[in-house]
Design a protein around this motif. Structure first.
Motif, mmCIF file in Angstrom:
data_model
loop_
_atom_site.group_PDB
_atom_site.id
_atom_site.type_symbol
_atom_site.label_atom_id
_atom_site.label_comp_id
_atom_site.label_asym_id
_atom_site.label_seq_id
_atom_site.Cartn_x
_atom_site.Cartn_y
_atom_site.Cartn_z
ATOM 1 N N ARG A 125 -19.865 26.375 59.876
ATOM 2 C CA ARG A 125 -19.761 25.409 60.964
ATOM 3 C C ARG A 125 -20.755 25.734 62.069
ATOM 4 N NH1 ARG A 125 -14.203 23.220 60.809
ATOM 5 N NH2 ARG A 125 -13.234 24.042 58.924
ATOM 6 N N THR A 126 -20.944 24.767 62.946
ATOM 7 C CA THR A 126 -21.692 25.020 64.167
ATOM 8 C C THR A 126 -20.836 25.860 65.108
ATOM 9 O OG1 THR A 126 -20.830 22.981 65.135
ATOM 10 C CG2 THR A 126 -22.951 22.846 63.994
ATOM 11 N N THR A 127 -21.429 26.349 66.182
ATOM 12 C CA THR A 127 -20.681 27.191 67.100
ATOM 13 C C THR A 127 -19.563 26.416 67.801
ATOM 14 O OG1 THR A 127 -22.304 26.759 68.845
ATOM 15 C CG2 THR A 127 -22.611 28.755 67.528
ATOM 16 N N ASP A 128 -19.687 25.081 67.848
ATOM 17 C CA ASP A 128 -18.602 24.287 68.442
ATOM 18 C C ASP A 128 -17.680 23.692 67.387
ATOM 19 O OD1 ASP A 128 -20.609 22.563 67.608
ATOM 20 O OD2 ASP A 128 -20.778 21.494 69.520
ATOM 21 N N GLY A 129 -17.727 24.229 66.172
ATOM 22 C CA GLY A 129 -16.676 23.980 65.207
ATOM 23 C C GLY A 129 -16.852 22.842 64.235
ATOM 24 N N ALA A 130 -18.036 22.235 64.152
ATOM 25 C CA ALA A 130 -18.235 21.121 63.230
ATOM 26 C C ALA A 130 -18.782 21.621 61.894
ATOM 27 C CB ALA A 130 -19.186 20.095 63.823
ATOM 28 N N LEU A 131 -18.343 21.008 60.818
ATOM 29 C CA LEU A 131 -18.810 21.346 59.476
ATOM 30 C C LEU A 131 -20.287 20.981 59.335
ATOM 31 C CD1 LEU A 131 -15.759 19.693 57.707
ATOM 32 C CD2 LEU A 131 -16.166 22.162 57.805
ATOM 33 N N ILE A 132 -21.118 21.940 58.902
ATOM 34 C CA ILE A 132 -22.545 21.655 58.764
ATOM 35 C C ILE A 132 -22.795 20.880 57.472
ATOM 36 C CG2 ILE A 132 -23.113 23.714 60.080
ATOM 37 C CD1 ILE A 132 -24.125 24.960 57.430
ATOM 38 N N HIS A 133 -23.994 20.305 57.364
ATOM 39 C CA HIS A 133 -24.240 19.397 56.240
ATOM 40 C C HIS A 133 -24.260 20.113 54.897
ATOM 41 C CE1 HIS A 133 -25.127 15.458 54.705
ATOM 42 N NE2 HIS A 133 -26.069 15.971 53.949
ATOM 43 N N ASN A 134 -24.968 21.215 54.820
ATOM 44 C CA ASN A 134 -24.934 22.031 53.605
ATOM 45 C C ASN A 134 -25.315 23.455 53.966
ATOM 46 O OD1 ASN A 134 -27.899 22.464 53.145
ATOM 47 N ND2 ASN A 134 -27.892 20.236 52.890
ATOM 48 N N ILE A 135 -25.077 24.386 53.057
ATOM 49 C CA ILE A 135 -25.245 25.798 53.405
ATOM 50 C C ILE A 135 -26.704 26.178 53.609
ATOM 51 C CG2 ILE A 135 -23.099 26.462 52.280
ATOM 52 C CD1 ILE A 135 -24.844 27.620 49.995
ATOM 53 N N ASN A 136 -27.631 25.324 53.186
ATOM 54 C CA ASN A 136 -29.053 25.582 53.413
ATOM 55 C C ASN A 136 -29.551 24.943 54.709
ATOM 56 O OD1 ASN A 136 -29.422 27.011 50.928
ATOM 57 N ND2 ASN A 136 -29.370 25.040 49.865
ATOM 58 N N ALA A 137 -28.679 24.268 55.419
ATOM 59 C CA ALA A 137 -29.046 23.589 56.663
ATOM 60 C C ALA A 137 -28.216 24.174 57.799
ATOM 61 C CB ALA A 137 -28.807 22.086 56.540
ATOM 62 N N THR A 138 -28.412 25.450 58.063
ATOM 63 C CA THR A 138 -27.608 26.158 59.050
ATOM 64 C C THR A 138 -27.650 25.451 60.404
ATOM 65 O OG1 THR A 138 -28.099 28.245 57.948
ATOM 66 C CG2 THR A 138 -27.270 28.370 60.200
ATOM 67 N N GLY A 139 -26.476 25.159 60.929
ATOM 68 C CA GLY A 139 -26.388 24.541 62.245
ATOM 69 C C GLY A 139 -26.704 23.066 62.293
ATOM 70 N N GLN A 140 -26.904 22.423 61.145
ATOM 71 C CA GLN A 140 -27.296 21.012 61.146
ATOM 72 C C GLN A 140 -26.098 20.092 60.886
ATOM 73 O OE1 GLN A 140 -30.649 20.027 58.656
ATOM 74 N NE2 GLN A 140 -31.832 21.810 59.331
ATOM 75 N N LEU A 141 -26.007 19.041 61.680
ATOM 76 C CA LEU A 141 -25.039 17.970 61.498
ATOM 77 C C LEU A 141 -25.794 16.693 61.168
ATOM 78 C CD1 LEU A 141 -22.810 18.608 64.662
ATOM 79 C CD2 LEU A 141 -22.597 19.650 62.388
ATOM 80 N N TRP A 142 -25.422 16.043 60.079
ATOM 81 C CA TRP A 142 -25.991 14.746 59.717
ATOM 82 C C TRP A 142 -24.872 13.708 59.789
ATOM 83 C CZ3 TRP A 142 -29.432 15.339 54.710
ATOM 84 C CH2 TRP A 142 -30.310 16.421 54.876
#
Length: 366
Positions: A125-142
């Motif tokens: 997840r991001t530091t504010d708790g959202a699920l990221i898009h995939n494990i190769n896209a650290t910190g990314q939300l789509w």
């Protein structure tokens, strides 16, 4: 549920289209592909099958359910599914699992659904708790990602008695995504990168700069699908309704005045590189229709949905082989600059568009 008041009598193509276009699209797809040949454990295949499930629920005709079950059974055994679940995309097919369990009572569907639910406990997840898009896209939300995981999560909570966690988690994710991706023009940006290191995340607060249609469509559909599940007194409902209203204003603002459709890059209709895109147009139309039906939007949005519906129906025709053709569907898409989106392939009968079409049509059919 159909919202027949949105149908516009006398549309020019009425005489050329089958009486039940959902049935025609599904029968054509089943004629082209057996369940064994209908792709892998992919989000867009599952999107189509969810649309087929809605048709099955309307008609009760078992052959349509049997096709869905046969596809899922390629991947689900008594011990679960083999997919590693390292992207939100890989979770979209899981929405079929509670539905199959409710229809059949077979334990293996519960086992597989439990597996996906447990994966969310450890999913990055991001530091504010959202699920990221995939494990190769650290910190990314789509924007896409919310539809891939959150409708499953809410349905899992309702079906299997895990409502408190699942409803709260789905609502929280929507709030975080919306905070990072909301645009003042009533639309949303496609993606956000927490540390701003992605090539597309420079100079816009870590966000991409493009309003890609289908990404925004995924988000709107997620809002209304979650509102179907969350109880009337849930504290996250008001925020979800506000998101719907934000998007509805953008949808109305950028709808094509003559065609009723929306563009691949939604806010750039005058750019000669741009083109009217079918899947996002179907998604926007569905979201508006359902939101009016449920009272989240006022009746002033009825004509917007009606015009969108007629525009999308105009993308459907019958080929020389007697099977349906739905055109101008954007292929699967990453994050990029405007040229990247303008140059995406415009496919015929792509399952992104077939699924969105069915979900829309089951909502708006007369």
């Amino acid at each position: 549920m159909a919202l027949g008041s949105l149908a516009v009598p006398g549309r020019a193509q009425a005489a050329q289209l089958p009486a039940d276009v959902s049935r025609a699209v599904i029968d054509s797809t089943m004629a082209r592909f057996t369940p064994a040949a209908f792709g892998g454990w992919e989000y867009h295949k599952a999107l189509y099958l969810y649309g087929q499930y809605l048709f099955y629920r309307r008609t009760g005709e078992s052959k349509y359910f049997d096709y869905i079950k046969a596809w899922v059974d390629r991947f689900v055994t008594d011990s679960g599914i083999s997919n590693q679940l390292n992207s939100l995309d890989s979770m979209r097919p899981a929405q079929l699992l509670p539905l199959l369990y409710a229809e059949t009572g077979l334990r293996k569907y519960r086992t597989a659904a439990d597996q996906v639910r447990r994966r969310l406990n450890t999913y990055p997840r991001t530091t504010d708790g959202a699920l990221i898009h995939n494990i190769n896209a650290t910190g990314q939300l789509w924007c896409d990602g919310v539809y891939m995981a959150l409708p499953f999560l809410a349905l899992y909570g309702r079906t299997f008695g895990d409502a408190q966690y699942c409803y709260d988690e789905a609502g929280k994710n929507m709030a975080v995504y919306f905070k990072h991706l909301k645009s003042d023009n009533g639309l949303m940006f496609h993606a956000y990168d927490e540390d701003g290191s992605a090539p597309w995340a420079k100079g816009n607060g870590g966000r991409s700069t493009v309003h890609w249609g289908r990404a925004i469509g995924w988000f709107g559909m997620t809002c209304v699908e979650l509102l179907e599940v969350l109880p009337a007194d849930h504290p996250r409902r008001a925020a979800l309704i506000d998101m719907v209203r934000h998007l509805a204003a953008g949808y109305r603002r950028y709808q094509g005045a003559w065609t009723g459709m929306w563009y691949q890059v939604v806010n750039k209709s005058t750019d000669t590189r741009n083109w009217r895109e079918t899947s996002c147009s179907a998604m926007f139309t569905f979201t508006l229709s359902r939101a009016v039906q449920r009272g989240y939007l006022g009746p002033e949005y009825l004509p917007v949905a009606a015009k969108g519906y007629q525009g999308v129906l105009g993308q459907l025709s019958i080929g020389s082989d007697g099977l349906t053709r739905i055109v101008d569907i954007c292929e699967g898409t990453n994050v990029g600059d405007e040229d990247y989106y303008f140059n995406r392939l415009r496919r015929v009968n792509d399952s992104h568009g077939l699924g969105a079409f069915l979900i829309m049509n089951e909502q708006l059919r007369a």
